[in-house]
Design a protein around this motif. Sequence first.
Motif, PDB file in Angstrom:
ATOM      1  N   TYR A  22      45.528 -45.236 -27.695  1.00  0.00           N
ATOM      2  CA  TYR A  22      45.558 -44.549 -26.398  1.00  0.00           C
ATOM      3  C   TYR A  22      45.034 -43.120 -26.477  1.00  0.00           C
ATOM      4  N   ASN A  23      45.002 -42.538 -27.677  1.00  0.00           N
ATOM      5  CA  ASN A  23      44.421 -41.200 -27.807  1.00  0.00           C
ATOM      6  C   ASN A  23      42.901 -41.225 -27.885  1.00  0.00           C
ATOM      7  N   SER A  24      42.331 -42.334 -28.339  1.00  0.00           N
ATOM      8  CA  SER A  24      40.885 -42.388 -28.522  1.00  0.00           C
ATOM      9  C   SER A  24      40.122 -42.269 -27.203  1.00  0.00           C
ATOM     10  N   VAL A  25      40.734 -42.677 -26.101  1.00  0.00           N
ATOM     11  CA  VAL A  25      40.006 -42.641 -24.820  1.00  0.00           C
ATOM     12  C   VAL A  25      40.087 -41.278 -24.143  1.00  0.00           C
ATOM     13  N   ILE A  26      41.021 -40.426 -24.563  1.00  0.00           N
ATOM     14  CA  ILE A  26      41.266 -39.165 -23.852  1.00  0.00           C
ATOM     15  C   ILE A  26      40.066 -38.215 -23.849  1.00  0.00           C
ATOM     16  N   PRO A  27      39.409 -37.949 -25.003  1.00  0.00           N
ATOM     17  CA  PRO A  27      38.307 -36.959 -24.979  1.00  0.00           C
ATOM     18  C   PRO A  27      37.165 -37.304 -24.032  1.00  0.00           C
ATOM     19  N   GLU A  28      36.969 -38.568 -23.726  1.00  0.00           N
ATOM     20  CA  GLU A  28      35.854 -38.961 -22.861  1.00  0.00           C
ATOM     21  C   GLU A  28      36.240 -39.061 -21.390  1.00  0.00           C
ATOM     22  N   ILE A  51      53.224 -39.445 -15.563  1.00  0.00           N
ATOM     23  CA  ILE A  51      54.151 -39.824 -14.488  1.00  0.00           C
ATOM     24  C   ILE A  51      54.657 -41.245 -14.702  1.00  0.00           C
ATOM     25  N   SER A  52      53.740 -42.184 -14.926  1.00  0.00           N
ATOM     26  CA  SER A  52      54.159 -43.572 -15.118  1.00  0.00           C
ATOM     27  C   SER A  52      54.961 -43.739 -16.402  1.00  0.00           C
ATOM     28  N   ALA A  53      54.568 -43.021 -17.461  1.00  0.00           N
ATOM     29  CA  ALA A  53      55.338 -43.092 -18.706  1.00  0.00           C
ATOM     30  C   ALA A  53      56.754 -42.579 -18.495  1.00  0.00           C
ATOM     31  N   GLY A  54      56.875 -41.457 -17.774  1.00  0.00           N
ATOM     32  CA  GLY A  54      58.190 -40.890 -17.505  1.00  0.00           C
ATOM     33  C   GLY A  54      59.032 -41.783 -16.623  1.00  0.00           C
ATOM     34  N   ILE A  75      56.094 -55.191 -24.423  1.00  0.00           N
ATOM     35  CA  ILE A  75      55.600 -54.844 -23.086  1.00  0.00           C
ATOM     36  C   ILE A  75      54.571 -53.724 -23.186  1.00  0.00           C
ATOM     37  N   GLY A  76      54.885 -52.700 -23.982  1.00  0.00           N
ATOM     38  CA  GLY A  76      53.967 -51.578 -24.154  1.00  0.00           C
ATOM     39  C   GLY A  76      52.651 -51.993 -24.764  1.00  0.00           C
ATOM     40  N   LEU A  77      52.702 -52.849 -25.777  1.00  0.00           N
ATOM     41  CA  LEU A  77      51.463 -53.316 -26.426  1.00  0.00           C
ATOM     42  C   LEU A  77      50.602 -54.121 -25.461  1.00  0.00           C
ATOM     43  N   ALA A  78      51.235 -54.990 -24.689  1.00  0.00           N
ATOM     44  CA  ALA A  78      50.478 -55.841 -23.764  1.00  0.00           C
ATOM     45  C   ALA A  78      49.770 -55.013 -22.702  1.00  0.00           C
ATOM     46  N   VAL A  79      50.475 -54.047 -22.121  1.00  0.00           N
ATOM     47  CA  VAL A  79      49.875 -53.196 -21.085  1.00  0.00           C
ATOM     48  C   VAL A  79      48.712 -52.393 -21.654  1.00  0.00           C
ATOM     49  N   CYS A  80      48.900 -51.833 -22.836  1.00  0.00           N
ATOM     50  CA  CYS A  80      47.855 -51.021 -23.466  1.00  0.00           C
ATOM     51  C   CYS A  80      46.596 -51.847 -23.718  1.00  0.00           C
ATOM     52  N   PHE A  81      46.762 -53.048 -24.223  1.00  0.00           N
ATOM     53  CA  PHE A  81      45.617 -53.909 -24.527  1.00  0.00           C
ATOM     54  C   PHE A  81      44.827 -54.254 -23.260  1.00  0.00           C
ATOM     55  N   VAL A  82      45.534 -54.626 -22.196  1.00  0.00           N
ATOM     56  CA  VAL A  82      44.871 -55.027 -20.948  1.00  0.00           C
ATOM     57  C   VAL A  82      44.135 -53.853 -20.314  1.00  0.00           C
ATOM     58  N   VAL A  83      44.793 -52.688 -20.248  1.00  0.00           N
ATOM     59  CA  VAL A  83      44.180 -51.540 -19.588  1.00  0.00           C
ATOM     60  C   VAL A  83      42.955 -51.047 -20.354  1.00  0.00           C
ATOM     61  N   HIS A 103      48.190 -47.294 -17.617  1.00  0.00           N
ATOM     62  CA  HIS A 103      48.196 -47.072 -19.076  1.00  0.00           C
ATOM     63  C   HIS A 103      49.463 -46.340 -19.509  1.00  0.00           C
ATOM     64  N   GLY A 104      49.955 -45.470 -18.647  1.00  0.00           N
ATOM     65  CA  GLY A 104      51.152 -44.708 -18.993  1.00  0.00           C
ATOM     66  C   GLY A 104      52.371 -45.577 -19.252  1.00  0.00           C
ATOM     67  N   PHE A 105      52.437 -46.761 -18.629  1.00  0.00           N
ATOM     68  CA  PHE A 105      53.587 -47.638 -18.855  1.00  0.00           C
ATOM     69  C   PHE A 105      53.650 -48.100 -20.301  1.00  0.00           C
TER      70      PHE A 105
END
Length: 386
Positions: A22-28, A51-54, A75-83, A103-105
């Motif tokens: 999830y950090n790799s996408v931030i700089p772009e 916001i969604s993470a909180g 749940i976290g892994l599944a959401v991250c992979f799909v997004v 993605h925050g979820f």
Amino acid sequence: MKTYGPNFWKLSFAMLLFTTSYNSVIPEMNAFLTDLGAPHLKGLIIGLFTISAGLSRPFSGKLSDIIGRKKVMLIGLAVCFVVCGLYSFAFASWFLLSLRFLHGFSAGFFPTGSTALITDILPEDKRGFGMGLWGTFIAIGMGTGQGLSSLIVEIGNRDALFFTAALFTALAYLLYFNVNETLEKTQPFKWSYLRIQKDEILEPHVIPVAIIMFLSSMCSGIILVLSPDISEFLNIGNKGAFFIFYVLATILVRLFTGKVSDTYGRRQTLVVGMILLCISMILIGMSESSTWYYVSSIVFGIATGVCSPTIFAWTADLSPPDRKGRGTGTMFIALEFGILSGSLMTNWWYQNTLESIWHVFLFGAAMAFLSVVYLIWHIKTVPSKH
């Protein structure tokens, strides 16, 4: 190495891969949003994610104490992979920002469940040192993701970056699959568990550490939003270069400082860390060359290397045995809303100019200094064995 067992190491490497993803996408993201015609919404890239993470933390904290740590992590892994797979299809700014919100979820579930599981494993007398190790894997993932981002885009394109992020998540799942559940009595999921009562949102025992986390993570929110733009202003090709130096510095100090907090106390260690954080924010805001920018990233890395494992260990100290998931969730809620506040303040003050950056980082330095004041007050007024 044998002190913490295979569960600890497998989960630590899974966390490294997840954090890298999830950090790799931030700089772009800033450039992506600009290409979609909405450069004025850069602060929302981090803001919506947090916001969604909180919002998800009270649910993930409660569920990890009932249905088990691993199911919450899944749940976290599944959401991250799909997004990560859907980012390539973002054709408009509203779509991209919607994906950031979803993605925050993932960050609301996987770290909550995994940190609660890690807390179950660590012996109390070695908790600070263990959290230092745990935090080191998180820091490596953060730096690796940020550092690889621009390189992957240069070799391929943004689609290659998003595919790689999804791949890191898939690899994290392979390690997660072999981790043993630590909650002794798990219960089947019921929809009624999603009804959150007032006393299930925050764990009162960890409020002191949550305050420190909130104030310090404002600084992280500022840096996450502005580091790609600062790199452009200073003609630094790799937008994640700041985090490469940050990681090298934080790794060198994390193991040592985790053990220090076991010996001298969590709050005393945090005072030193927050002073360093204040200094780092001033240095970043004043940076007018790549050299000073890298120096400031090293100071920031040292500061987080002192603070992060100590905050995690203090959270574990203060959490009741039957509410470790909620205690961890409360700490992460403070993290997310601190990052959100920092990103929104950045969006308010930042005018897409190098000159306006100083005011944002001065605010961050003030928040770090305020945490020092609170810690000194807490040491003098509240007795603690840690």
